[in-house]
Design an enzyme around this catalytic site. Structure first.
Site, PDB file in Angstrom:
ATOM      1  N   ASP A  94      18.163 -61.745 -64.131  1.00  0.00           N
ATOM      2  CA  ASP A  94      18.222 -60.332 -63.763  1.00  0.00           C
ATOM      3  C   ASP A  94      17.425 -59.485 -64.749  1.00  0.00           C
ATOM      4  OD1 ASP A  94      18.848 -57.842 -62.850  1.00  0.00           O
ATOM      5  OD2 ASP A  94      21.013 -58.031 -63.070  1.00  0.00           O
ATOM      6  N   ASP A 304      12.469 -55.298 -60.253  1.00  0.00           N
ATOM      7  CA  ASP A 304      13.746 -55.903 -60.598  1.00  0.00           C
ATOM      8  C   ASP A 304      13.932 -57.220 -59.851  1.00  0.00           C
ATOM      9  OD1 ASP A 304      16.314 -56.384 -61.459  1.00  0.00           O
ATOM     10  OD2 ASP A 304      17.247 -54.858 -60.225  1.00  0.00           O
TER      11      ASP A 304
END
Length: 431
Positions: A94, A304
């Site tokens: 992440d 992201d």
């Protein structure tokens, strides 16, 4: 897709931390890990709170490099050998989170191989005491997710946007890689209360992210094209040098000194200077200012790996939707919204024609760098015979930022070059 969530809630909560000067200096690591990707449980929420801190990097890059393949469906799951001796732990890769945490919850269903970490089996495991700087707020106006438990150990609690909770102790633990490569003790969360099977590998620019603590200067991944909901194709992941980097186009990260940081902005995200969006070669009439932080921080554009779809602020989203309606309005599935975010959807019978009519999409950045989204990747099969444009309103996540999710990073090398503060893109058939 079943009933699990099709996107990851992006929960922004900027927290000021005291910078602890206790990280050991170490050579820059250049490593890779086994990766898999699997659909997440219905209650999975993959965004931890943001910890406000500074970044420390070294300048030398060793020659040693490792790579690994992974399977892609909706989130990248990396398997890391944690502890001494190592225990394999599954963690979501992440780039939008800082604190990494592993799953220490013994209440989770038993699996083979086991997915929870047993601290009693590791000689390098230790828990942070209450007097550690991370348990002491530097600025009282900000509430830290830490407290002192009954054993005088540092306890943390993360509440996610959907109401779920992950909590446990802040700990120190090593990651032991092949060829005797070992990180210094890293600060991690050891979650004892969580319904998720996976932990988080925080990869953002914060001081306590994995890449900052382990002094990783480059990492990259290549997300393959999604092939329905049952087939999970393989992609590639590198920590360290990527031999394909000579073909990448780079864009400098936008950085913000502390004096310019604003309440709606995440200063630790990988922020890019996007300038326009094109559909079918047509430049949409969207001001470049929409993609830059305003006086309050709204409008930041982030890339992201931990968010599935792309989300745009209203000024940009409305122009994208208007163009889609102009091109294929009669084919839209009326009154349908998937996952409370995606509302440009089509029944299967209309999806192929709709995708062809919409055509390619292009996200254009400074210096002419582009992410080309082929018309075959504009729509996602969300299940039940429904296909949706993989773009939603940021407002549906309760944020005021633009997010480029992993769905629009398919068949694309994405390299995070931390030493040079830039992100590189390279178009490729990911394998």
């Amino acid at each position: 897709m079943g009933t699990y969530k099709a996107f990851l809630i992006f929960f922004l909560n900027f927290l000021h931390l005291s910078i602890a000067k206790d990280l050991q200096e170490n050579n820059t690591l250049s490593l890779s890990f086994p990766l898999t990707t699997t659909p997440l449980s219905q209650n999975s929420t993959l965004k931890s709170n943001y910890l406000f801190s500074s970044k420390a990097m070294t300048n030398n890059i060793p020659s040693l490099n490792y790579k690994s393949n992974f399977k892609y469906s909706m989130a990248l799951i990396v398997t890391l050998p944690i502890g001494t001796p190592p225990q394999d732990q599954q963690m979501v890769l992440d780039t939008g989170s800082q604190l990494s945490w592993i799953q220490c919850n013994k209440k989770l269903p038993k699996r083979t191989p086991p997915t929870t970490f047993d601290p009693s089996l590791s000689s390098s495991f230790s828990v942070l005491p209450c007097n550690h700087p991370l348990c002491k707020p530097r600025i009282p106006d900000f509430t830290l997710p830490t407290s002192c438990d009954q054993n005088r150990l540092c306890h943390y609690s993360y509440f996610y946007a959907d109401g779920t909770l992950a909590e446990g102790n802040l700990v120190r633990e090593k990651i032991t890689f092949p060829n005797s490569q070992t990180t210094p003790p890293l600060i991690l969360g050891c979650a004892t209360e969580s319904r998720d099977a996976e932990g988080i590998l925080g990869m953002n620019l914060g001081r306590y992210s994995f890449v900052s603590q382990a002094k990783v200067q480059k990492f990259s991944y290549c997300v393959p094209r999604k092939q329905g909901n049952k087939i999970m194709p393989s992609g590639t992941f590198y920590l360290g040098q990527n031999p394909n980097s000579h073909m990448f186009q780079y864009i400098n990260l936008l950085t913000f000194p502390q004096s310019q940081r604003m309440p709606n902005m995440d200063p630790l995200a990988y922020t890019l200077g996007m300038v326009r969006i094109k559909i079918g070669g047509k430049k949409l009439n969207i001001s470049e200012k929409v993609f830059r932080p305003d006086a309050g921080g709204s409008g930041q554009t982030m890339i992201d790996s931990g968010t599935q779809y792309t989300f745009l602020v209203e000024e940009a989203y409305s122009k994208v939707r208007d163009e889609v309606v102009r091109l294929v309005g009669p084919k839209l599935k009326k009154g349908y919204v998937f996952g409370e975010s995606l509302d440009m959807c089509f029944d299967a019978i209309n999806s192929v024609q709709a995708g062809q009519a919409i055509g390619d999409m292009t996200l254009e950045f400074e210096n002419g760098v582009e992410i080309l989204i082929n018309k075959e990747n504009v729509l996602d099969d969300v299940g039940g015979g429904v296909h949706c444009v993989g773009i939603g309103r940021s407002q549906s996540l309760g944020i005021a930022s633009n997010i480029i999710g992993n769905f629009h990073q398919q068949n694309l090398w994405v390299e995070f070059d931390l030493s040079n503060k830039r992100v590189g893109f390279g178009k490729v058939e990911c394998k």
